[in-house]
Write a protein that holds these residues in place. Structure first.
Motif, short mmCIF file in Angstrom:
data_model
loop_
_atom_site.label_atom_id
_atom_site.label_comp_id
_atom_site.label_asym_id
_atom_site.label_seq_id
_atom_site.Cartn_x
_atom_site.Cartn_y
_atom_site.Cartn_z
N ASP A 137 0.68 -1.41 0.01
CA ASP A 137 0.18 -0.01 0.06
C ASP A 137 0.86 1.35 0.17
OD1 ASP A 137 -2.09 -1.51 -0.05
OD2 ASP A 137 -2.74 -1.45 2.07
N LYS A 138 1.79 1.30 0.69
CA LYS A 138 2.72 2.31 0.93
C LYS A 138 3.69 2.54 -0.08
CE LYS A 138 4.57 6.33 2.61
NZ LYS A 138 3.63 7.42 2.17
N LEU A 139 4.38 1.40 -0.21
CA LEU A 139 5.89 1.38 -1.35
C LEU A 139 5.49 0.95 -2.60
CD1 LEU A 139 8.49 0.44 1.31
CD2 LEU A 139 7.79 2.98 0.78
N GLY A 140 4.32 0.29 -2.78
CA GLY A 140 3.98 -0.22 -4.18
C GLY A 140 5.13 -1.44 -4.41
N VAL A 141 5.37 -2.32 -3.83
CA VAL A 141 6.20 -3.43 -3.96
C VAL A 141 5.74 -4.57 -3.17
CG1 VAL A 141 8.38 -1.94 -4.14
CG2 VAL A 141 7.63 -2.83 -1.97
N GLU A 142 6.06 -5.57 -4.23
CA GLU A 142 5.81 -7.13 -3.59
C GLU A 142 7.08 -7.63 -2.98
OE1 GLU A 142 3.03 -8.65 -3.16
OE2 GLU A 142 1.54 -7.39 -4.58
N HIS A 143 7.27 -8.10 -1.72
CA HIS A 143 8.47 -8.62 -1.30
C HIS A 143 8.43 -10.04 -1.50
CE1 HIS A 143 11.55 -9.27 1.64
NE2 HIS A 143 12.02 -8.14 1.64
N ARG A 144 9.28 -10.33 -2.30
CA ARG A 144 9.61 -11.98 -2.82
C ARG A 144 9.82 -12.87 -1.79
NH1 ARG A 144 15.45 -14.11 -4.97
NH2 ARG A 144 15.22 -16.13 -4.69
#
Length: 358
Positions: A137-144
């Motif tokens: 939501d905040k950084l727009g990233v999916e953490h592998r």
């Protein structure tokens, strides 16, 4: 050599805890051979500088001495290393292969097996879900790696301890990283990691945590456990020398709160900057459109000017041709005049001199 105190707090936690536990039971002056399974980053070498640390991993890295291999089928002989370690690795192993992974770590170790990482616990699983939501939501990233945690499910600590105990080892577990604090600090850490301007602040923040909060940060429930197995009569560490009572040092909360307010201020300023950048981008886009229109008009004018130049050149050619014709006509007229003048003279001679009338 890296400065371990400036490592992200989550990395420092896992390596420092196991290194301290091994140092507690190390004979004076002993230099051990250590295998770090899943250790392609070679960070363990910075925490055990006296030891010979061999790395094995499924993924390659530029670190010297890295052996490509599967933790569930280690390419080493039995009892090859004084200690075998695995840091935040078991949770990335598919569940059907975890028992083989633990068995292989046990097989190639002579004295100790240390497996550190998060284990199944409602508070830990909820913290990871909240961290994933923050990142998306905040950084727009999916953490592998967090996604692998969710997909595989976290290891069951009791099962790992029981497997090692059944192999004849004596087993203890030491927890670390109060889960609520871990979640808050991971959000702050990830925010700074994805914000280039804050990288210098992050290094100072990590140093503050690692120097001042690490030793006391183990109030339950904790995010991570170090499962340590002692083999063939080797002594088990107590962990008392590695950690302090789980009480926050005076002044530490105020420093963290100060950082939080500074980050909030930075975020607001960044938001205003982004808004101003959007306005500037709009102005630049408008200018680009105007320049493009001027460019097209100039190209049209150049085309029209070129056409006019070609027409003028053609007219000049025609004028030059007319001039040439006029010169040719002038020459002919001059010739005709000479011819007429001659004929007139001949006529005058033919009719003789003019007589007066009678």
């Amino acid at each position: 050599m890296i400065d371990v105190l400036e490592l992200p707090f989550d990395q420092y936690q896992r390596y420092k805890l196991v290194a301290d536990l091994l140092d507690e039971v190390r004979p004076p002056g002993a230099r051990w051979s250590v295998l770090d399974v899943g250790g392609r980053t070679a960070l363990l070498r910075a925490f055990l500088p006296r030891d010979r640390v061999t790395l094995v991993d499924l993924e390659a890295s530029p670190e010297p001495g890295l052996v490509l291999g599967d933790g569930a089928r280690l390419p080493f002989a039995t009892a090859s290393f004084d200690a075998v370690t695995a840091f935040d690795t078991l949770e990335h192993v598919p569940p059907p292969r975890r028992e083989a992974f633990v068995a292989e770590c046990r097989r190639v170790a002579r004295r100790y097996v240390a497996i550190a990482g998060p284990c199944q616990h409602p508070a830990v699983e909820e913290a990871e879900r909240l961290l994933q939501r923050f990142l998306k939501d905040k950084l727009g990233v999916e953490h592998r790696f967090l996604e692998e945690h969710r997909h595989h499910g976290l290891p069951d600590r009791g099962s790992v301890e029981a497997q090692l105990s059944a192999s004849g080892a004596r087993v203890t577990s030491v927890g670390h990283g109060s889960v609520e604090r871990w979640l808050a600090l991971m959000c702050v850490s990830m925010y700074m990691d994805y914000t280039y301007e804050l990288h210098g602040v992050a290094a100072r923040f990590f140093r503050f945590y690692n120097e001042n909060l690490y030793r006391s940060d183990h109030r339950a429930p904790v995010y991570r456990h170090a499962i340590l197995a002692a083999l063939d009569g080797a002594p088990l560490p107590s962990g008392r020398g590695a950690l302090a009572p789980p009480e926050t040092p005076p002044g530490a909360v105020a420093r963290i709160t100060e950082l939080a307010f500074e980050l909030v201020g930075f975020e607001r300023a960044s938001l205003r900057l982004r808004e101003e950048r959007e306005v500037l981008r709009g102005m630049v886009a408008t200018l680009k459109e105007d320049l493009e229109a001027h460019r097209r008009n100039l190209e049209l004018a150049l085309v029209e000017g070129n056409n006019a130049r070609l027409q003028l050149e053609a007219a000049c050619v025609q004028i030059d041709r007319v001039r040439e014709i006029l010169r040719e006509n002038d020459a002919k007229i001059t010739e005709l005049r000479r011819e007429l003048s001659g004929r007139w003279k001949n006529i005058k001679r033919a009719i003789g001199p003019r007589r007066p009338p009678p």
